[in-house]
Design a protein around this motif. Structure first.
Motif, short mmCIF file in Angstrom:
data_model
loop_
_atom_site.label_atom_id
_atom_site.label_comp_id
_atom_site.label_asym_id
_atom_site.label_seq_id
_atom_site.Cartn_x
_atom_site.Cartn_y
_atom_site.Cartn_z
N THR A 66 0.87 -1.18 0.00
CA THR A 66 0.00 0.00 0.00
C THR A 66 0.91 1.22 0.00
O THR A 66 2.12 1.11 0.28
CB THR A 66 -0.90 0.03 1.26
OG1 THR A 66 -0.06 0.25 2.40
CG2 THR A 66 -1.68 -1.25 1.43
N PRO A 67 0.38 2.38 -0.26
CA PRO A 67 1.23 3.58 -0.20
C PRO A 67 1.88 3.76 1.18
O PRO A 67 2.97 4.30 1.29
CB PRO A 67 0.26 4.72 -0.51
CG PRO A 67 -0.79 4.09 -1.36
CD PRO A 67 -0.95 2.70 -0.80
N ASP A 68 1.23 3.25 2.23
CA ASP A 68 1.80 3.37 3.57
C ASP A 68 2.94 2.39 3.83
O ASP A 68 3.81 2.65 4.66
CB ASP A 68 0.71 3.14 4.63
CG ASP A 68 -0.36 4.23 4.60
OD1 ASP A 68 -0.06 5.35 4.18
OD2 ASP A 68 -1.50 3.91 4.99
N THR A 69 2.92 1.21 3.16
CA THR A 69 3.93 0.18 3.43
C THR A 69 5.03 0.13 2.37
O THR A 69 6.07 -0.47 2.61
CB THR A 69 3.29 -1.22 3.49
OG1 THR A 69 2.73 -1.53 2.21
CG2 THR A 69 2.24 -1.30 4.57
N ALA A 70 4.82 0.75 1.24
CA ALA A 70 5.78 0.66 0.13
C ALA A 70 6.86 1.73 0.25
O ALA A 70 6.76 2.67 1.04
CB ALA A 70 5.04 0.80 -1.19
N ASN A 71 7.89 1.55 -0.59
CA ASN A 71 8.98 2.52 -0.64
C ASN A 71 8.59 3.78 -1.41
O ASN A 71 9.40 4.67 -1.58
CB ASN A 71 10.21 1.89 -1.30
CG ASN A 71 10.81 0.81 -0.42
OD1 ASN A 71 10.78 0.93 0.79
ND2 ASN A 71 11.32 -0.24 -1.03
N GLY A 72 7.41 3.82 -1.90
CA GLY A 72 6.90 4.97 -2.64
C GLY A 72 5.46 4.69 -3.04
O GLY A 72 4.99 3.56 -2.97
N ALA A 74 4.14 5.36 -6.10
CA ALA A 74 3.94 5.18 -7.54
C ALA A 74 3.47 3.76 -7.81
O ALA A 74 3.89 2.81 -7.13
CB ALA A 74 5.24 5.45 -8.28
N PRO A 75 2.57 3.58 -8.80
CA PRO A 75 2.04 2.25 -9.09
C PRO A 75 3.13 1.20 -9.34
O PRO A 75 3.03 0.08 -8.84
CB PRO A 75 1.18 2.47 -10.34
CG PRO A 75 0.76 3.89 -10.25
CD PRO A 75 1.92 4.61 -9.63
N HIS A 76 4.18 1.58 -10.09
CA HIS A 76 5.23 0.60 -10.36
C HIS A 76 5.96 0.19 -9.07
O HIS A 76 6.35 -0.95 -8.90
CB HIS A 76 6.22 1.13 -11.41
CG HIS A 76 7.14 2.18 -10.90
ND1 HIS A 76 6.77 3.50 -10.81
CD2 HIS A 76 8.42 2.10 -10.45
CE1 HIS A 76 7.77 4.21 -10.32
NE2 HIS A 76 8.79 3.38 -10.08
N GLN A 77 6.11 1.13 -8.12
CA GLN A 77 6.77 0.81 -6.85
C GLN A 77 5.87 -0.09 -6.00
O GLN A 77 6.34 -1.01 -5.35
CB GLN A 77 7.11 2.10 -6.09
CG GLN A 77 7.98 1.84 -4.88
CD GLN A 77 9.34 1.25 -5.25
OE1 GLN A 77 10.02 1.75 -6.14
NE2 GLN A 77 9.73 0.18 -4.58
N LEU A 78 4.57 0.16 -6.02
CA LEU A 78 3.62 -0.68 -5.28
C LEU A 78 3.63 -2.11 -5.83
O LEU A 78 3.65 -3.08 -5.07
CB LEU A 78 2.21 -0.09 -5.34
CG LEU A 78 2.01 1.23 -4.59
CD1 LEU A 78 0.67 1.84 -4.94
CD2 LEU A 78 2.14 1.01 -3.09
N LEU A 79 3.64 -2.23 -7.16
CA LEU A 79 3.69 -3.56 -7.78
C LEU A 79 5.00 -4.26 -7.42
O LEU A 79 5.00 -5.45 -7.06
CB LEU A 79 3.54 -3.45 -9.30
CG LEU A 79 2.15 -3.06 -9.80
CD1 LEU A 79 2.20 -2.78 -11.29
CD2 LEU A 79 1.16 -4.16 -9.47
N ASP A 80 6.10 -3.54 -7.50
CA ASP A 80 7.40 -4.13 -7.18
C ASP A 80 7.44 -4.61 -5.73
O ASP A 80 7.89 -5.72 -5.44
CB ASP A 80 8.51 -3.08 -7.41
CG ASP A 80 9.89 -3.64 -7.10
OD1 ASP A 80 10.29 -4.63 -7.76
OD2 ASP A 80 10.56 -3.09 -6.19
#
Length: 178
Positions: A66-72, A74-80
């Motif tokens: 999620t945007p709160d748990t990811a490194n960013g 951006a959709p590509h960062q969430l997918l990664d």
């Protein structure tokens, strides 16, 4: 970007370590799929799933970001991050299951059969047991028939052979010796 910078980014990001972990597992199959792409309608949550096969062990593990748990955000960062999360979980699970399987195989190994001594003379307990198993037959005659010597001249190995023979005979005849 030069190759040296790319390697530093990969090392810092944990990609090379993951490749090493996966390579050491002995995988027979790996499949990672995106189950949900992040978008406004689903709260920008990315979900992935990784299936790993190592021999007869199969695991399927989800991962999310999620945007709160990811490194960013951006959709590509969430997918990664969701793909990495599912892959990390699957690798950890496979490692644990493989370790469990190895441990179980160690504990399930049958004990090696003991060999009776061919040098040690027959014990008093073996003589008493043979007398009980003989059920009225003469133990000396049984010993001569089975090992070619008098019971008093038998070794522990001879007694073992006589006892096994008498037990097998009782089982065939439906008697339980004890």
């Amino acid at each position: 970007m030069d190759k040296n910078t790319t390697n530093h980014v990969a090392v810092d990001d944990g990609l090379l370590n993951m490749q090493e972990k996966i390579g050491n597992l002995g995988l027979s199959a790996i499949k990672t799929v995106i189950k949900q792409a992040p978008e406004a309608g689903n709260g920008h949550i990315a979900i992935a799933q990784t299936d790993l096969h190592v021999g007869d062990i199969h695991v399927s593990m989800p991962g999310f970001a999620t945007p709160d748990t990811a490194n960013g955000g951006a959709p590509h960062q969430l997918l990664d991050d969701s793909l990495r999360s599912s892959l990390d979980a699957a690798v950890a699970c496979i490692q644990a299951l493989c370790a469990e399987k190895r441990q179980a195989s160690v504990w399930q190994s049958p004990p090696s059969p003991r060999q009776a001594s061919t040098k040690k003379p027959i014990s008093d307990s073996q003589v008493n047991f043979i007398n009980r198993l003989a059920r009225g037959a003469k133990p000396d005659t049984l010993a001569r028939d089975l090992v070619g010597k008098a019971l008093a001249d038998c070794t522990c190995a001879d007694a073992d052979k006589i006892i096994k023979s008498l037990k097998a005979n009782d089982q065939v005849n439906g008697k339980v010796p004890w």
